[in-house]
Design an enzyme around this catalytic site. Structure first.
Site, PDB file in Angstrom:
ATOM      1  N   GLN A   1       0.624  10.492  -1.428  1.00  0.00           N
ATOM      2  CA  GLN A   1      -0.835  10.464  -1.463  1.00  0.00           C
ATOM      3  C   GLN A   1      -1.482  11.357  -0.417  1.00  0.00           C
ATOM      4  O   GLN A   1      -2.646  11.722  -0.557  1.00  0.00           O
ATOM      5  CB  GLN A   1      -1.329   9.031  -1.271  1.00  0.00           C
ATOM      6  CG  GLN A   1      -0.988   8.104  -2.418  1.00  0.00           C
ATOM      7  CD  GLN A   1      -1.387   6.678  -2.121  1.00  0.00           C
ATOM      8  OE1 GLN A   1      -0.616   5.934  -1.524  1.00  0.00           O
ATOM      9  NE2 GLN A   1      -2.580   6.293  -2.513  1.00  0.00           N
TER      10      GLN A   1
ATOM     11  N   GLU B   1       5.644  -2.417  -1.344  1.00  0.00           N
ATOM     12  CA  GLU B   1       5.221  -3.101  -2.565  1.00  0.00           C
ATOM     13  C   GLU B   1       6.264  -3.049  -3.688  1.00  0.00           C
ATOM     14  O   GLU B   1       6.012  -2.508  -4.769  1.00  0.00           O
ATOM     15  CB  GLU B   1       3.876  -2.548  -3.055  1.00  0.00           C
ATOM     16  CG  GLU B   1       2.765  -2.730  -2.044  1.00  0.00           C
ATOM     17  CD  GLU B   1       1.393  -2.320  -2.576  1.00  0.00           C
ATOM     18  OE1 GLU B   1       1.313  -1.843  -3.730  1.00  0.00           O
ATOM     19  OE2 GLU B   1       0.400  -2.476  -1.846  1.00  0.00           O
TER      20      GLU B   1
ATOM     21  N   TYR C   1      -5.462  -7.137  -0.407  1.00  0.00           N
ATOM     22  CA  TYR C   1      -6.775  -6.574  -0.705  1.00  0.00           C
ATOM     23  C   TYR C   1      -7.748  -7.606  -1.269  1.00  0.00           C
ATOM     24  O   TYR C   1      -8.920  -7.603  -0.925  1.00  0.00           O
ATOM     25  CB  TYR C   1      -6.641  -5.423  -1.715  1.00  0.00           C
ATOM     26  CG  TYR C   1      -5.985  -4.191  -1.153  1.00  0.00           C
ATOM     27  CD1 TYR C   1      -6.746  -3.161  -0.603  1.00  0.00           C
ATOM     28  CD2 TYR C   1      -4.603  -4.047  -1.158  1.00  0.00           C
ATOM     29  CE1 TYR C   1      -6.144  -2.025  -0.082  1.00  0.00           C
ATOM     30  CE2 TYR C   1      -3.990  -2.920  -0.634  1.00  0.00           C
ATOM     31  CZ  TYR C   1      -4.767  -1.908  -0.100  1.00  0.00           C
ATOM     32  OH  TYR C   1      -4.168  -0.788   0.433  1.00  0.00           O
TER      33      TYR C   1
ATOM     34  N   GLU D   1      -1.479  -3.150   4.982  1.00  0.00           N
ATOM     35  CA  GLU D   1      -2.573  -2.477   4.281  1.00  0.00           C
ATOM     36  C   GLU D   1      -3.701  -3.466   4.056  1.00  0.00           C
ATOM     37  O   GLU D   1      -3.456  -4.604   3.659  1.00  0.00           O
ATOM     38  CB  GLU D   1      -2.144  -1.930   2.908  1.00  0.00           C
ATOM     39  CG  GLU D   1      -1.240  -0.720   2.933  1.00  0.00           C
ATOM     40  CD  GLU D   1      -0.897  -0.225   1.525  1.00  0.00           C
ATOM     41  OE1 GLU D   1      -1.685  -0.494   0.581  1.00  0.00           O
ATOM     42  OE2 GLU D   1       0.152   0.428   1.370  1.00  0.00           O
TER      43      GLU D   1
ATOM     44  N   TRP E   1      -6.243   0.631   5.226  1.00  0.00           N
ATOM     45  CA  TRP E   1      -6.068   1.610   4.150  1.00  0.00           C
ATOM     46  C   TRP E   1      -7.460   2.096   3.772  1.00  0.00           C
ATOM     47  O   TRP E   1      -8.211   1.381   3.171  1.00  0.00           O
ATOM     48  CB  TRP E   1      -5.373   1.002   2.922  1.00  0.00           C
ATOM     49  CG  TRP E   1      -5.038   2.101   1.953  1.00  0.00           C
ATOM     50  CD1 TRP E   1      -5.858   2.632   0.991  1.00  0.00           C
ATOM     51  CD2 TRP E   1      -3.808   2.835   1.897  1.00  0.00           C
ATOM     52  NE1 TRP E   1      -5.216   3.647   0.341  1.00  0.00           N
ATOM     53  CE2 TRP E   1      -3.956   3.799   0.874  1.00  0.00           C
ATOM     54  CE3 TRP E   1      -2.618   2.780   2.607  1.00  0.00           C
ATOM     55  CZ2 TRP E   1      -2.942   4.692   0.546  1.00  0.00           C
ATOM     56  CZ3 TRP E   1      -1.620   3.670   2.269  1.00  0.00           C
ATOM     57  CH2 TRP E   1      -1.780   4.613   1.248  1.00  0.00           C
TER      58      TRP E   1
ATOM     59  N   TRP F   1      -3.198   7.197  -6.862  1.00  0.00           N
ATOM     60  CA  TRP F   1      -2.325   6.847  -7.981  1.00  0.00           C
ATOM     61  C   TRP F   1      -3.028   6.994  -9.335  1.00  0.00           C
ATOM     62  O   TRP F   1      -3.514   8.053  -9.650  1.00  0.00           O
ATOM     63  CB  TRP F   1      -1.750   5.436  -7.781  1.00  0.00           C
ATOM     64  CG  TRP F   1      -1.060   5.284  -6.458  1.00  0.00           C
ATOM     65  CD1 TRP F   1      -1.458   4.507  -5.405  1.00  0.00           C
ATOM     66  CD2 TRP F   1       0.149   5.942  -6.002  1.00  0.00           C
ATOM     67  NE1 TRP F   1      -0.583   4.634  -4.337  1.00  0.00           N
ATOM     68  CE2 TRP F   1       0.412   5.514  -4.679  1.00  0.00           C
ATOM     69  CE3 TRP F   1       1.041   6.850  -6.592  1.00  0.00           C
ATOM     70  CZ2 TRP F   1       1.511   5.946  -3.940  1.00  0.00           C
ATOM     71  CZ3 TRP F   1       2.143   7.291  -5.849  1.00  0.00           C
ATOM     72  CH2 TRP F   1       2.360   6.833  -4.549  1.00  0.00           C
TER      73      TRP F   1
END
EC number: 3.2.1.21
Length: 535
Positions: A49, A197, A340, A413, A463, A471
Site C-alpha cells: 500500500q 489479519e 475499526y 491498527e 492507520w 485494497w
C-alpha cells in the site's frame, strides 16, 4: 453442586463481557498522560500500500501485482499500487513527519518478494539494502520499527508453484523467509509481527474472492474461476497458524538469546454486540467472536480451535494434532489487534444463507448488521463497513482480558476513512474534525480499558500516517492523517488530525476543534515544506 460451580467459573468471563454493561466513555480531551509510562504511539502501513516501485530493486511479483492487473474490476477505481505514495523513494521525508508528530514507533511490512523475488532461493541484496536503510533511518530519528513479515503480498512464484497458502509447503518457505529477516534485521528490530489479519486473508482471498488470489466458489464459480469457499479458508488459516508457529520457534532457537526481540501476530477483530437481550442473540455474538478473533486466538492460547467452530464446521476444519498443539499453543510474546468497528449480531435461525452460499462465512450461523431497528450503531465513516463505535474497543479489550487471560496487546491498527472525490476540495479534506473525534473517543475508551478494567494494552498504531492505496477501494477513500496530493507530486500535507496528534503526544490535552490546532491557510503554505526532495 461441585460440577455446577465449575460451570459457573467457566462461563463467568463470558457473562461479564456480554451481560455487564461498560460505561461508554467520551472525552473532550485526551493526552499521553492518560496512558501508562512506556505506552507506545505509532502509525502503521504495509509494503504494497505504501512502497510503490514494484519493478525496482529486483523485486519479484506478488499475488496483488497479478490480481490488480488480471482482475482490475475488483478494484473500485480500477487502480493498482504500482506507485501508490512512493514511500520506497520518500521514506526519509515520511520519517521526518513521524518525528514531527512525536510518534514513538512505525509499523511497516517487508515485501517477501523484495527479499526473495522467487519466494525462495537466492536472497535479493537490493531488498535487504532497502529495508536496512529504512530501519536505520527510523532509529536515527528515535523511532522504533515494528516489522510485519506478511501483509497479504505472497510472492506470485509460490502461488504458481503450489497454490500458496493452500499447500503445506508454504510453512517451510515462510520459516526460511522469516529466518532470513531475523538474521538480517533482528539486531535492530525488537518487535516482529508474523502475519497481518490472517482471518481477512482466509475469508477475502478464499471465500468471497474479493482479494488476492481471488479464489471462491460462490454461486457455482460465478465470481471466481477457481476455489472452494466452504473448505479453502480453513486450510489457509491452518497453514498460516503453522507458519506463524514455525517462525516463532525459529526465532526462539536461533535468535532470542542474542537479539532479545518479541514475536507477535496481528489479528483483525470487530466487536459483536448482541442484537437483542435474548439468549440466542447473545450466543450468536459469542459465535461471531469465535469465528473471527477466536479462530486464531484459541489455538494460540488453548492449543485448539473454538468448540463452536469444531461443532459447526466439522470435518472441513483441519485437526490440530498433539504435535501441532505443542507447537502452536503459547507461540507468541504479544498479540496485535486491528480494530475499526462494531457490529450487531443475531442468530441465523433459518440458515438460508448457508444453503445458498455454501461458504465459510455462513458457517457461524450469525447475521451481522450495522443497524438495529433502522438506527445505525454509530456514525458512518467513508466506507459503508466502517461505523464509528468507540465503546467497542473497550469491550473488545475486556473480552481479550477475560477470555484469554490478559495477554500483552498492541492495537496495531485503528483509524477511519473519508471519501476521496474530485468534488471534495483540499480545504475541506484537511479539516478532518470527524477523524479527530474518532481517535479522541477510541483512545478515551482504550484508556478506560487500561486504567479501570486493567487490560494489558501497551500501544496504539494509527492507520494511517498517509492517505494511500486501500485494497479493493483503490484511491477512493483516505485514511491518512496526512493528505496526499495525488495530482501534485504526491505532496504530503498535514490534516488537522496530524496537528492534533502532535499536540496530544507532546503531553498537552487537546480539544477536537481543528480551528484551534492548525489554520488551513498554514497547511496550504506548508505544502512546499513537505514536497519530496530527491536525495
Amino acid at each position: 453442586m461441585e460440577s455446577l460451580m465449575r460451570l459457573v467459573l467457566v462461563l463467568f468471563p463470558f457473562f461479564v463481557v456480554f451481560f455487564v454493561p461498560l460505561d461508554h466513555v467520551s472525552s473532550e480531551s485526551i493526552s499521553r498522560a492518560n496512558f501508562p509510562d512506556g505506552f507506545v504511539f505509532g502509525t502503521a502501513s504495509s509494503a504494497y500500500q505504501f512502497e510503490g516501485a514494484v519493478k525496482e530493486g529486483n523485486k519479484g511479483e506478488s499475488i496483488w501485482d497479478t490480481f490488480t492487473k488480471e482482475k482490475p474490476g475488483k478494484i473500485l477505481d480500477f487502480s493498482n499500487a504500482d506507485t501508490t505514495v512512493d514511500q520506497y523513494h520518500r521514506f526519509h521525508n515520511d520519517i521526518d513527519l513521524m518525528k514531527d508528530l512525536r510518534m514513538d514507533a512505525y509499523r511497516f511490512s517487508i515485501s517477501w518478494s523484495r527479499i526473495f523475488p522467487n519466494g525462495t532461493g537466492e536472497v535479493n541484496p537490493d531488498g535487504v539494502k532497502y529495508y536496512n536503510s529504512l530501519i536505520d533511518a527510523l532509529l536515527a530519528k528515535g523511532i522504533k520499527p515494528y516489522v510485519t513479515l506478511y501483509h497479504w503480498d505472497l510472492p506470485q512464484a509460490l502461488e504458481d508453484r503450489y497454490e500458496g497458502w493452500l499447500s503445506r509447503e508454504v510453512v517451510d518457505d515462510f520459516e526460511h523467509y522469516a529466518f532470513t529477516c531475523f538474521k538480517a534485521f533482528g539486531d535492530r528490530v525488537k518487535y516482529w509481527i508474523t502475519f497481518n489479519e490472517p482471518h481477512g486473508v482466509s475469508i477475502q482471498g478464499y471465500d468471497t474472492g474479493i482479494q488476492a488470489p481471488g479464489r471462491c466458489s460462490l454461486l457455482g464459480h460465478w465470481f471466481c474461476k477457481k476455489g472452494k469457499s466452504s473448505v479453502e479458508p480453513y486450510i489457509v488459516a491452518h497453514n498460516i497458524l503453522l507458519s506463524h508457529a514455525a517462525a516463532y520457534h525459529t526465532y526462539q532457537r536461533n535468535f532470542k538469546e542474542k537479539q532479545r526481540g518479541q514475536i507477535g501476530i496481528s489479528l483483525d477483530a470487530k466487536w459483536y454486540e448482541p442484537m437483542s437481550d435474548c439468549d440466542e442473540d447473545k450466543d450468536a455474538a459469542r459465535r461471531a467472536m469465535d469465528f473471527g478473533l477466536g479462530w486464531f486466538m484459541d489455538p494460540l492460547i488453548n492449543g485448539d480451535y473454538p468448540a463452536s467452530m469444531k461443532s459447526l464446521v466439522e470435518e472441513r476444519l483441519p485437526k490440530i494434532t498433539p504435535e501441532m498443539y505443542k507447537t502452536i499453543k503459547g507461540a507468541f510474546d504479544y498479540v496485535g489487534i486491528n480494530h475499526y468497528t462494531t457490529l450487531y449480531a443475531r442468530n441465523d435461525r433459518t440458515r438460508i444463507r448457508k444453503l445458498i452460499l455454501q461458504d465459510a462465512s455462513s458457517d457461524s450461523a450469525v447475521i451481522t448488521s450495522s443497524f438495529r431497528g433502522g438506527v445505525a450503531i454509530g456514525e458512518r465513516a467513508g466506507s459503508s463497513w466502517l461505523h464509528i463505535v468507540p465503546w467497542g474497543i473497550r469491550k473488545l479489550a475486556v473480552y481479550v482480558k477475560d477470555i484469554y487471560g490478559n495477554p500483552p496487546v498492541f492495537i496495531t491498527e485503528n483509524g477511519m476513512d473519508e471519501k476521496n472525490s474530485p468534488f471534495i476540495d483540499m480545504e475541506k479534506a484537511l479539516k478532518d474534525d470527524k477523524r479527530i473525534g474518532f481517535h479522541r473517543d477510541y483512545l478515551s475508551n482504550l484508556s478506560a480499558a487500561i486504567r479501570n478494567d486493567e487490560c494489558d494494552v501497551r500501544g496504539y498504531f494509527v492507520w494511517s500516517l498517509l492517505d494511500n492505496w486501500e485494497w479493493n477501494s483503490g484511491y477512493t477513500v483516505r485514511f491518512g492523517i496526512y493528505y496526499v496530493d495525488y495530482k501534485n507530486n504526491l505532496t504530503r500535507i498535514p490534516k488537522a488530525s496530524a496537528r492534533w496528534f502532535q499536540t496530544i503526544l507532546s503531553g498537552s490535552s487537546s480539544t477536537s476543534d481543528s480551528s484551534k490546532l492548525i489554520l488551513l491557510e498554514e497547511a496550504t503554505e506548508q505544502q512546499q515544506e513537505y514536497k519530496f526532495q530527491e536525495k
